[in-house]
Scaffold this active site. Sequence first.
Site, PDB file in Angstrom:
ATOM      1  N   ASP A  93      25.670  -0.077  -4.633  1.00 25.04           N
ATOM      2  CA  ASP A  93      26.685  -0.023  -5.730  1.00 25.04           C
ATOM      3  C   ASP A  93      26.720  -0.589  -6.563  1.00 25.04           C
ATOM      4  O   ASP A  93      25.529  -2.036  -6.451  1.00 25.04           O
ATOM      5  CB  ASP A  93      28.242  -0.872  -4.632  1.00 25.04           C
ATOM      6  CG  ASP A  93      28.995  -1.473  -5.664  1.00 25.04           C
ATOM      7  OD1 ASP A  93      29.655   0.003  -6.107  1.00 25.04           O
ATOM      8  OD2 ASP A  93      30.156  -2.560  -5.371  1.00 25.04           O
TER       9      ASP A  93
ATOM     10  N   TYR B  50      27.926  -7.613 -13.641  1.00 25.40           N
ATOM     11  CA  TYR B  50      26.715  -7.934 -12.922  1.00 25.40           C
ATOM     12  C   TYR B  50      25.423  -8.307 -13.574  1.00 25.40           C
ATOM     13  O   TYR B  50      25.120  -7.380 -14.130  1.00 25.40           O
ATOM     14  CB  TYR B  50      26.459  -6.855 -11.500  1.00 25.40           C
ATOM     15  CG  TYR B  50      27.782  -6.573 -10.886  1.00 25.40           C
ATOM     16  CD1 TYR B  50      28.724  -7.487 -10.852  1.00 25.40           C
ATOM     17  CD2 TYR B  50      27.164  -5.899 -10.046  1.00 25.40           C
ATOM     18  CE1 TYR B  50      30.037  -6.960  -9.844  1.00 25.40           C
ATOM     19  CE2 TYR B  50      27.930  -5.998  -8.795  1.00 25.40           C
ATOM     20  CZ  TYR B  50      29.672  -5.948  -9.350  1.00 25.40           C
ATOM     21  OH  TYR B  50      29.965  -5.321  -7.582  1.00 25.40           O
TER      22      TYR B  50
ATOM     23  N   TRP C 109      26.078  -7.462  -6.959  1.00 25.91           N
ATOM     24  CA  TRP C 109      26.672  -8.196  -8.031  1.00 25.91           C
ATOM     25  C   TRP C 109      26.007  -9.740  -6.606  1.00 25.91           C
ATOM     26  O   TRP C 109      25.390  -9.915  -5.916  1.00 25.91           O
ATOM     27  CB  TRP C 109      28.346  -8.538  -6.926  1.00 25.91           C
ATOM     28  CG  TRP C 109      29.260  -9.421  -7.093  1.00 25.91           C
ATOM     29  CD1 TRP C 109      28.862 -10.385  -8.583  1.00 25.91           C
ATOM     30  CD2 TRP C 109      29.806 -10.010  -6.614  1.00 25.91           C
ATOM     31  NE1 TRP C 109      30.462 -10.724  -9.092  1.00 25.91           N
ATOM     32  CE2 TRP C 109      30.958 -11.502  -7.413  1.00 25.91           C
ATOM     33  CE3 TRP C 109      30.430 -10.228  -5.526  1.00 25.91           C
ATOM     34  CZ2 TRP C 109      31.456 -12.447  -7.175  1.00 25.91           C
ATOM     35  CZ3 TRP C 109      31.187 -11.130  -4.968  1.00 25.91           C
ATOM     36  CH2 TRP C 109      31.564 -12.330  -5.867  1.00 25.91           C
TER      37      TRP C 109
ATOM     38  N   GLN D 263      38.254  -0.604  -3.896  1.00 27.27           N
ATOM     39  CA  GLN D 263      36.871  -1.844  -3.776  1.00 27.27           C
ATOM     40  C   GLN D 263      37.861  -2.797  -3.370  1.00 27.27           C
ATOM     41  O   GLN D 263      37.337  -3.367  -4.874  1.00 27.27           O
ATOM     42  CB  GLN D 263      35.804  -1.592  -4.678  1.00 27.27           C
ATOM     43  CG  GLN D 263      34.364  -2.473  -3.545  1.00 27.27           C
ATOM     44  CD  GLN D 263      33.735  -1.871  -4.063  1.00 27.27           C
ATOM     45  OE1 GLN D 263      33.173  -3.124  -5.581  1.00 27.27           O
ATOM     46  NE2 GLN D 263      32.458  -1.221  -3.792  1.00 27.27           N
TER      47      GLN D 263
ATOM     48  N   SER E 189      39.024  -1.176  -8.150  1.00 24.00           N
ATOM     49  CA  SER E 189      38.398  -2.077  -7.343  1.00 24.00           C
ATOM     50  C   SER E 189      39.641  -3.384  -7.283  1.00 24.00           C
ATOM     51  O   SER E 189      39.996  -3.731  -9.381  1.00 24.00           O
ATOM     52  CB  SER E 189      37.670  -1.959  -7.992  1.00 24.00           C
ATOM     53  OG  SER E 189      36.623  -3.131  -7.337  1.00 24.00           O
TER      54      SER E 189
END
Length: 205
Positions: free
Chosen positions: A50, A55, A21, A178, A152
């Site tokens: 991850d 992203y 990210w 998450q 998430s």
Amino acid sequence: MEYRNLGKSGLKVSEVALGGWETYGAGVDDQKMVRDIVTAAYDNGVNFFDQADIYAKGRSEELMGAVLKELPRHTLVLSSKVFWPMSDDVNDRGLSRKHVLESIDKTLKRLETDYLDIYFAHRYDPDVPMEEIVMAFDQVVRDGKALYWGTSMWPAARIAQAAEFARANGLHGPVTEQPEYSMLRRERVEKEILPYTASAGIGLV
């Protein structure tokens, strides 16, 4: 490096993960630099990498995937996520069965791998019935495109709803959540999320 079981599952993840990210495809778009970072993490025991399709609109998955494909796949725990719009198309977003099942194939292609270890629902989607969401992720697991799935940034009540629907219907339920969690942002996790996930055996990453 220390490793922990992901919730009550048998999957072991490194205590430190490397995520993409705000990094790969954004601040870092040089393949050599990405290779150096990923290799340094791997050499120091990180097995958990991850990602998310959103992203850098897929570029982050491509950059990290180009390095990870050269490492022994069985030594890696790869995750990605689905939810946010990937184009202007009305169905290219959210957690509909259509978007989840199409997105996993695109993510696997960008990461240059046959399967993910964990596929995350990147947000809760109020526009899709819970049974459709759970059944879509169960299908991803049954098709062998991911070994586990998780949530998430979901509210605890929705995590519980997903887990209970899966359990009642013999489906694969979420094994991890998450959330955003740091020294500055602790209250939501400690007061809302942990009381449920800890008792349910759902891991946090």
